[in-house]
Design a protein around this motif. Sequence first.
Motif, short mmCIF file in Angstrom:
data_model
loop_
_atom_site.label_atom_id
_atom_site.label_comp_id
_atom_site.label_asym_id
_atom_site.label_seq_id
_atom_site.Cartn_x
_atom_site.Cartn_y
_atom_site.Cartn_z
N PRO A 87 52.54 54.36 57.48
CA PRO A 87 53.36 53.16 57.27
C PRO A 87 52.64 51.89 57.68
CG PRO A 87 54.06 54.29 59.25
CD PRO A 87 53.04 55.18 58.59
N LEU A 88 51.55 52.04 58.40
CA LEU A 88 50.83 50.86 58.86
C LEU A 88 50.05 50.18 57.75
CD1 LEU A 88 49.49 52.24 62.28
CD2 LEU A 88 51.57 50.96 61.83
N VAL A 89 49.85 50.87 56.63
CA VAL A 89 49.10 50.27 55.53
C VAL A 89 49.97 50.07 54.29
CG1 VAL A 89 46.90 51.20 56.33
CG2 VAL A 89 48.28 52.54 54.73
N GLU A 90 51.25 50.32 54.41
CA GLU A 90 52.16 50.13 53.30
C GLU A 90 53.03 48.91 53.55
OE1 GLU A 90 54.32 53.68 52.60
OE2 GLU A 90 52.59 54.77 51.80
N HIS A 99 58.91 41.04 68.05
CA HIS A 99 57.65 40.40 67.67
C HIS A 99 56.53 41.41 67.51
CE1 HIS A 99 59.36 36.41 68.11
NE2 HIS A 99 59.84 36.76 69.28
N ASP A 100 56.55 42.48 68.30
CA ASP A 100 55.54 43.53 68.14
C ASP A 100 55.71 44.25 66.82
OD1 ASP A 100 54.45 42.90 70.57
OD2 ASP A 100 55.32 44.60 71.66
N VAL A 101 56.95 44.46 66.40
CA VAL A 101 57.20 45.12 65.12
C VAL A 101 56.67 44.26 63.98
CG1 VAL A 101 58.97 45.94 63.52
CG2 VAL A 101 59.19 46.41 65.96
N PRO A 131 55.54 50.41 67.73
CA PRO A 131 56.58 49.63 68.41
C PRO A 131 57.95 49.77 67.75
CG PRO A 131 55.18 48.19 67.10
CD PRO A 131 54.54 49.54 67.08
N PHE A 132 58.97 49.66 68.57
CA PHE A 132 60.34 49.68 68.06
C PHE A 132 61.19 48.58 68.68
CE2 PHE A 132 64.77 51.17 68.70
CZ PHE A 132 65.19 50.98 67.39
N PHE A 187 64.38 49.42 58.48
CA PHE A 187 63.25 49.28 59.40
C PHE A 187 62.00 49.71 58.64
CE2 PHE A 187 61.26 49.59 63.67
CZ PHE A 187 61.85 48.46 64.24
N PRO A 188 60.81 49.33 59.11
CA PRO A 188 59.58 49.73 58.39
C PRO A 188 59.36 51.24 58.36
CG PRO A 188 59.15 47.85 59.80
CD PRO A 188 60.52 48.34 60.15
#
Length: 307
Positions: A58-61, A130-132, A125-126, A226-227
């Motif tokens: 999910p970090l690249v989508e 801001h981290d999300v 992060p959840f 959510f992502p």
Amino acid sequence: MHPFAFLLIMVAAGAAVVHGGDPAANTPAVQFWEQALPGTPMPQAIADLVQEGIDHSPLVEHYSAALPSISACILTNTICDARTVADTGLFFHQSQLRPSSVMTVSFPAQSEPAILPRDIADMVPFANFHDVLATFDIPAGSAEASQVRDTLSRCEAPPLAGEVKTCTTSLEATVSSAVDMLGTNRAVWAATSAIPRGGLPRQPYVVKGVTKVEGGRYVSCHKVPFPYAVFQCHMTKLGYVAHVVSLSALHGGQEAAMLAYCHLDTSDWNPAHPAFEVLNTHPGGTPVCHFMPYANLVFVKTTKDGA
């Protein structure tokens, strides 16, 4: 036959459980499910999202709000545009839960985020807004950022009177939380509505059958925007009943086995809840019934070992 068994048989008949030949069958999530819920096949909707979490980072989508889930619209403290759900048939009156009743239903296609493997979900992060945004490259002020903030606000909000709730970020945490709420690790069923991911086209559906889900307690776990997959699970002491509803389209023959809840006491609900506008009622008024959308889970403590 227990109504959840009936639903799961229908699901299995549509190849809606994880089989040994599927890549996801040997994953930790599936193994955990089988150990925690023996005899309960994993619904295909959940298995697909587990596999997506393995196949795609999910970090690249790009996380998009283009096809928001309607799941959050049934949470009791939600504020959701009534126009979003009015045409879906998501909410309905209890009097419609009878054979031969005709209901106009239109479930949209669902763009659901993947269920992450637990080890990854524990690292991304959840809780920090801001981290999300930074991790998933979400622009501040965007529709996606608004969805993230709304989900975090719902998860941080205190429970209603008589309610127990939590938010979970992995399938293992979701199952564990539900079992803990039910107070048992025996005689627990779990299932989802059998809805195609591509949705149900808007048309009249006839109710072919209604079967009450007999159980001592129920836990509902709703997908929230959510992502990656986040479930808001809750159990309440307020009066409600659950059913399995068999629907058949009047034209084309499309069928669906739907989980449905009827809330008999809505006195503590948000007065701005969309169900009140759609059904022309108010908090504490007539019962509010709703279907469970795609990939929303229901856990039931059956009455086999007492309440």
